[in-house]
Write a protein that holds these residues in place. Structure first.
Motif, short mmCIF file in Angstrom:
data_model
loop_
_atom_site.label_atom_id
_atom_site.label_comp_id
_atom_site.label_asym_id
_atom_site.label_seq_id
_atom_site.Cartn_x
_atom_site.Cartn_y
_atom_site.Cartn_z
N VAL A 43 0.84 -1.20 0.00
CA VAL A 43 0.00 0.00 0.00
C VAL A 43 0.87 1.25 0.00
O VAL A 43 1.90 1.30 0.68
CB VAL A 43 -0.93 0.00 1.23
N GLY A 44 0.45 2.27 -0.77
CA GLY A 44 1.21 3.53 -0.82
C GLY A 44 0.91 4.41 0.38
O GLY A 44 0.17 5.39 0.28
N LEU A 45 1.50 4.06 1.51
CA LEU A 45 1.30 4.83 2.73
C LEU A 45 2.65 5.14 3.36
O LEU A 45 3.42 4.24 3.70
CB LEU A 45 0.44 4.06 3.73
N LEU A 46 2.95 6.43 3.48
CA LEU A 46 4.16 6.88 4.16
C LEU A 46 3.77 7.49 5.50
O LEU A 46 2.73 8.15 5.60
CB LEU A 46 4.90 7.92 3.31
N GLY A 58 -0.34 10.05 8.33
CA GLY A 58 -0.28 9.15 7.19
C GLY A 58 -0.40 9.91 5.88
O GLY A 58 -1.30 10.73 5.70
N ILE A 59 0.51 9.64 4.95
CA ILE A 59 0.51 10.29 3.64
C ILE A 59 0.25 9.23 2.58
O ILE A 59 1.00 8.26 2.45
CB ILE A 59 1.86 10.98 3.35
N GLY A 60 -0.83 9.41 1.82
CA GLY A 60 -1.13 8.50 0.73
C GLY A 60 -0.31 8.87 -0.49
O GLY A 60 -0.43 9.98 -1.02
N ASP A 61 0.54 7.97 -0.94
CA ASP A 61 1.50 8.27 -2.01
C ASP A 61 1.20 7.43 -3.25
O ASP A 61 1.12 6.20 -3.17
CB ASP A 61 2.92 7.98 -1.51
N VAL A 62 1.00 8.09 -4.39
CA VAL A 62 0.95 7.42 -5.68
C VAL A 62 1.85 8.18 -6.64
O VAL A 62 2.16 9.36 -6.41
CB VAL A 62 -0.49 7.34 -6.26
N VAL A 77 -5.92 5.28 1.67
CA VAL A 77 -6.80 5.97 2.63
C VAL A 77 -7.30 4.98 3.68
O VAL A 77 -7.35 5.29 4.88
CB VAL A 77 -7.96 6.66 1.90
N GLU A 78 -7.68 3.80 3.25
CA GLU A 78 -8.12 2.78 4.20
C GLU A 78 -7.02 2.41 5.19
O GLU A 78 -7.29 2.05 6.33
CB GLU A 78 -8.59 1.53 3.46
N ALA A 79 -5.76 2.51 4.74
CA ALA A 79 -4.63 2.18 5.60
C ALA A 79 -4.26 3.31 6.56
O ALA A 79 -3.41 3.12 7.43
CB ALA A 79 -3.41 1.81 4.75
N VAL A 161 -14.92 5.53 -0.53
CA VAL A 161 -13.83 4.70 -0.03
C VAL A 161 -14.37 3.42 0.60
O VAL A 161 -13.86 2.32 0.37
CB VAL A 161 -12.98 5.48 1.00
N ARG A 162 -15.43 3.56 1.39
CA ARG A 162 -16.00 2.39 2.08
C ARG A 162 -16.61 1.39 1.10
O ARG A 162 -16.45 0.18 1.24
CB ARG A 162 -17.10 2.83 3.06
N TYR A 163 -17.33 1.92 0.09
CA TYR A 163 -18.09 1.04 -0.79
C TYR A 163 -17.70 1.23 -2.26
O TYR A 163 -18.50 0.97 -3.15
CB TYR A 163 -19.59 1.32 -0.63
N GLY A 164 -16.47 1.67 -2.49
CA GLY A 164 -16.04 1.97 -3.86
C GLY A 164 -16.18 0.80 -4.81
O GLY A 164 -16.70 0.93 -5.92
#
Length: 202
Positions: A43-46, A58-62, A77-79, A161-164
């Motif tokens: 997962v892209g999480l820094l 938490g930073i979502g990285d792509v 985001v979930e992470a 996010v929850r039900y994507g």
């Protein structure tokens, strides 16, 4: 050390060549991509320690056009991602509108996830996007610049996010159903109709 993220979706024919031996028979230009990039995993999480907040953010990285993959952003985001960062280098696209197009994708992800987002480009458009999709602090193409902005951090999860995945399946099933109905109607209209016999006069 805030962690590491390796791009999971390299660009075909840009960062790797699928079916290289077959593609080489079509054009020798595939040799311009000498090395195939291998996709990363995870997962892209820094995780950035913040002394001011007294906690880790938490930073979502792509990376680059990975922002087009809603699943990657949703997973970050979930992470625990509270803000999104899209790192990109748009040099190959010169002065085209590609970087601006990518920024629109960033806006979509910001709205979808309810997160602030930053597009950080070495040569293209860099910008700050609010959780509602409002763009501010935009830079110009091929221009060195700095942006300073205050961004809200969000921890809640939006319905997207929850039900994507479920929403996507429902929309695809609905679209497929409409297509089948339309296809069936078109087939019925193409069948030749038997001419009616004229009635006899008495």
């Amino acid at each position: 050390d805030i962690g590491e993220y390796v791009k999971q979706h390299p660009v075909p024919f840009g960062e790797y060549v699928p079916f290289r031996s077959l593609a080489r028979r079509v054009t020798p230009l595939v040799n311009e991509v000498a090395v195939d990039m291998l996709p990363g995993h995870g997962v892209g999480l820094l995780k950035l320690p913040s002394k001011r907040l007294g906690r880790t953010v938490g930073i979502g990285d792509v990376i680059c056009f990975e922002v087009g993959w809603d699943k990657l952003v949703r997973e970050s985001v979930e992470a625990g991602a509270e803000v999104l960062v899209v790192q990109t280098n748009n040099a190959s696209f010169g002065h085209s509108d590609e970087s601006a197009q990518q920024l629109q994708m960033v806006r979509l992800r910001a709205i979808e996830t309810g997160r602030s987002a930053i597009q950080a480009s070495t040569t293209g458009v860099s910008a700050v996007v609010s959780p509602t999709g409002v763009v501010s602090g935009t830079t110009r193409l091929w221009t060195a610049a700095n942006i300073v902005a205050s961004l809200p951090l969000r921890q809640g999860l939006t319905p997207a996010v929850r039900y994507g995945l479920e929403i996507k399946l429902v929309v695809c099933a609905f679209g497929a159903g409409l297509a089948l109905i339309g296809f069936g109607g078109a087939l019925r209209n193409r069948r030749p109709r038997r001419p009616r016999r004229a009635g006899r006069a008495t």
